[in-house]
Design a protein around this motif. Structure first.
Motif, PDB file in Angstrom:
ATOM      1  N   VAL A   1      -2.198   0.915 -49.239  1.00 45.37           N
ATOM      2  CA  VAL A   1      -3.004   1.855 -50.019  1.00 45.37           C
ATOM      3  C   VAL A   1      -2.289   3.198 -50.056  1.00 45.37           C
ATOM      4  O   VAL A   1      -1.437   3.497 -49.208  1.00 45.37           O
ATOM      5  CB  VAL A   1      -4.422   2.050 -49.427  1.00 45.37           C
ATOM      6  CG1 VAL A   1      -5.215   0.762 -49.458  1.00 45.37           C
ATOM      7  CG2 VAL A   1      -4.347   2.601 -47.998  1.00 45.37           C
ATOM      8  N   ALA A   2      -2.644   4.005 -51.040  1.00 46.89           N
ATOM      9  CA  ALA A   2      -2.172   5.390 -51.064  1.00 46.89           C
ATOM     10  C   ALA A   2      -2.835   6.152 -49.923  1.00 46.89           C
ATOM     11  O   ALA A   2      -4.000   5.896 -49.579  1.00 46.89           O
ATOM     12  CB  ALA A   2      -2.516   6.043 -52.402  1.00 46.89           C
ATOM     13  N   ALA A   3      -2.106   7.078 -49.332  1.00 48.46           N
ATOM     14  CA  ALA A   3      -2.648   7.821 -48.193  1.00 48.46           C
ATOM     15  C   ALA A   3      -2.209   9.272 -48.234  1.00 48.46           C
ATOM     16  O   ALA A   3      -1.129   9.604 -48.739  1.00 48.46           O
ATOM     17  CB  ALA A   3      -2.195   7.183 -46.886  1.00 48.46           C
ATOM     18  N   LEU A   4      -3.057  10.118 -47.681  1.00 50.49           N
ATOM     19  CA  LEU A   4      -2.711  11.505 -47.409  1.00 50.49           C
ATOM     20  C   LEU A   4      -2.719  11.676 -45.900  1.00 50.49           C
ATOM     21  O   LEU A   4      -3.702  11.346 -45.232  1.00 50.49           O
ATOM     22  CB  LEU A   4      -3.719  12.474 -48.027  1.00 50.49           C
ATOM     23  CG  LEU A   4      -3.766  12.580 -49.548  1.00 50.49           C
ATOM     24  CD1 LEU A   4      -4.915  13.497 -49.968  1.00 50.49           C
ATOM     25  CD2 LEU A   4      -2.442  13.102 -50.104  1.00 50.49           C
ATOM     26  N   GLU A   5      -1.612  12.160 -45.366  1.00 49.15           N
ATOM     27  CA  GLU A   5      -1.610  12.534 -43.960  1.00 49.15           C
ATOM     28  C   GLU A   5      -1.682  14.050 -43.875  1.00 49.15           C
ATOM     29  O   GLU A   5      -0.904  14.757 -44.517  1.00 49.15           O
ATOM     30  CB  GLU A   5      -0.361  12.053 -43.234  1.00 49.15           C
ATOM     31  CG  GLU A   5      -0.428  12.424 -41.757  1.00 49.15           C
ATOM     32  CD  GLU A   5       0.826  12.130 -40.965  1.00 49.15           C
ATOM     33  OE1 GLU A   5       0.840  12.453 -39.763  1.00 49.15           O
ATOM     34  OE2 GLU A   5       1.791  11.606 -41.549  1.00 49.15           O
ATOM     35  N   VAL A   6      -2.631  14.525 -43.078  1.00 51.03           N
ATOM     36  CA  VAL A   6      -2.744  15.959 -42.812  1.00 51.03           C
ATOM     37  C   VAL A   6      -2.021  16.211 -41.496  1.00 51.03           C
ATOM     38  O   VAL A   6      -2.537  15.894 -40.422  1.00 51.03           O
ATOM     39  CB  VAL A   6      -4.214  16.407 -42.730  1.00 51.03           C
ATOM     40  CG1 VAL A   6      -4.285  17.928 -42.566  1.00 51.03           C
ATOM     41  CG2 VAL A   6      -4.995  15.961 -43.956  1.00 51.03           C
ATOM     42  N   VAL A   7      -0.805  16.721 -41.582  1.00 45.72           N
ATOM     43  CA  VAL A   7      -0.068  17.045 -40.367  1.00 45.72           C
ATOM     44  C   VAL A   7      -0.488  18.436 -39.905  1.00 45.72           C
ATOM     45  O   VAL A   7      -0.834  19.298 -40.717  1.00 45.72           O
ATOM     46  CB  VAL A   7       1.458  16.972 -40.595  1.00 45.72           C
ATOM     47  CG1 VAL A   7       1.887  15.529 -40.770  1.00 45.72           C
ATOM     48  CG2 VAL A   7       1.883  17.791 -41.802  1.00 45.72           C
ATOM     49  N   ASP A   8      -0.484  18.647 -38.587  1.00 46.99           N
ATOM     50  CA  ASP A   8      -1.108  19.872 -38.069  1.00 46.99           C
ATOM     51  C   ASP A   8      -0.582  20.176 -36.680  1.00 46.99           C
ATOM     52  O   ASP A   8      -1.178  19.783 -35.683  1.00 46.99           O
ATOM     53  CB  ASP A   8      -2.630  19.703 -38.039  1.00 46.99           C
ATOM     54  CG  ASP A   8      -3.349  21.000 -37.735  1.00 46.99           C
ATOM     55  OD1 ASP A   8      -2.867  22.069 -38.145  1.00 46.99           O
ATOM     56  OD2 ASP A   8      -4.409  20.947 -37.083  1.00 46.99           O
TER      57      ASP A   8
END
Length: 271
Positions: A136-143
Motif C-alpha cells: 500500500v502507499a504509506a506516509l512515514e512521519v519521521v521525528d
C-alpha cells in the motif's frame, strides 16, 4: 559489552527516553556511544524497544531508513538502518495527526509491504516476493528526538531510526499488479507539489530493501513475521510539516497509471 559501554548505552537510552516523555528534543547521544558504532547504537535501540514492550507496546513491523544513496553519503555509511514500528504509531487514514505527539516532524512517501508469511529462512528475492501479501502507499512521519536533527548514523539508529508515526493507504496491490522499481510518487502539501520520487531511489528496488531488512533481523534472531508491516524507505526527499499541513501522496506506475494514494492532515489537537 563492558560495564563502561553498558553504562553509556543506559545513559543514551535515558536521554532519548526523557526527550520523548518531556516532549523536549535532546542533545545527540554520540558523545556517549560514538558517531559510527552501530553495535552500540542498536543496543540503545533494543533497550528502548524492550522497555516499550514491557510497558505494553506491541510490535507491528519495522521501518527501513537510509535507503537513499545521497543520504548514506551524507552520513558516511554504506548500508540502510532499521527501526521498530509499534501499534500506537499507526494513525488511521482520515484521522488528524496530532502535532502534540511530535517534536520536529518531516514526512516521507513510501511503499509499505504487508507480509503474508514469515521471513525466517532463505531471503532470496523470490522468497521475499512470495512472502509479500500486498503493498500500500504509506506516509512515514519521521521525528528525531535529537534537537535540530543534528544526527550521525549512531544517533538516528539509537533513536529507533528517527521513527515517529505512519499512515497507510487503503488500496491494496499485489506484486503481480505493479513493479516497485517502476513506481513513481508525487507528494503534495496544500495542493502544491512538495516532493517527487521513484522506486529506484530506494536502494534501486524497494524489494531489495525488504530483503536487506529480512536478512539483518533474521541474523539478529528477530525475523519478520506474517502480518507485519514494513515501510521500505523513502522514494523521494522528506517534507517538513506543521500544524495545518495537508499532505497527499500519489503513487503511479511508469506509464502514469494510479497505484494508490495516502493522505494525512496535521492538527494541534491533543494526543
Amino acid at each position: 559489552m563492558t560495564t563502561a559501554i553498558g553504562s553509556n548505552v543506559d545513559r543514551a537510552a535515558e536521554r532519548l527516553r526523557s526527550a520523548a516523555v518531556t516532549h523536549t528534543p535532546c542533545a545527540p547521544v554520540r558523545d556517549l556511544i560514538g558517531s559510527t558504532d552501530l553495535a552500540a547504537a542498536y543496543a540503545v535501540q533494543q533497550r528502548l524497544t524492550r522497555d516499550r514492550v514491557e510497558a505494553g507496546g506491541v510490535i507491528v513491523g519495522r521501518k527501513i531508513g537510509l535507503t537513499s544513496e545521497a543520504v548514506q553519503q551524507q552520513l558516511g555509511v554504506d548500508q540502510p538502518d532499521f527501526g521498530v514500528l509499534f501499534h500506537d504509531m499507526r494513525v488511521p487514514e482520515g484521522t488528524p495527526v496530532s502535532m502534540a505527539r511530535l517534536l520536529q516532524p518531516k514526512v516521507e512517501a513510501e511503499i509499505a509491504f504487508v507480509l503474508g508469511a514469515d521471513l525466517d529462512g532463505e531471503v532470496s528475492r523470490s522468497a521475499v516476493v512470495a512472502a509479500v501479501d500486498h503493498a500500500v502507499a504509506a506516509l512515514e512521519v519521521v521525528d528525531s528526538r535529537v534537537a535540530g536533527w543534528d544526527i550521525s548514523i549512531a544517533d538516528t539508529v539509537a533513536d529507533n531510526a528517527s521513527s515517529g508515526l505512519f499512515v497507510l493507504g487503503a488500496q491494496r496491490l499485489t506484486l503481480a499488479q505493479f513493479d516497485p522499481r517502476q513506481t513513481r510518487v508525487t507528494v503534495r502539501v496544500g495542493g502544491g507539489v512538495a516532493s517527487t520520487g521513484a522506486g529506484v531511489a530506494c536502494l534501486g528496488d524497494p524489494l531489495l530493501a525488504l530483503s536487506w531488512l529480512a536478512t539483518t533481523v533474521r541474523d539478529l534472531g528477530e525475523p519478520l513475521r506474517a502480518g507485519e508491516v514494513v515501510l521500505a524507505g523513502a522514494l523521494g526527499p522528506m517534507v517538513v510539516v506543521e500544524a495545518g499541513s495537508e499532505v497527499r501522496a500519489e503513487l503511479t506506475n511508469g506509464e502514469g497509471r494510479p497505484l494508490g494514494t495516502v493522505a494525512a492532515t496535521f492538527s494541534e489537537e491533543s494526543r
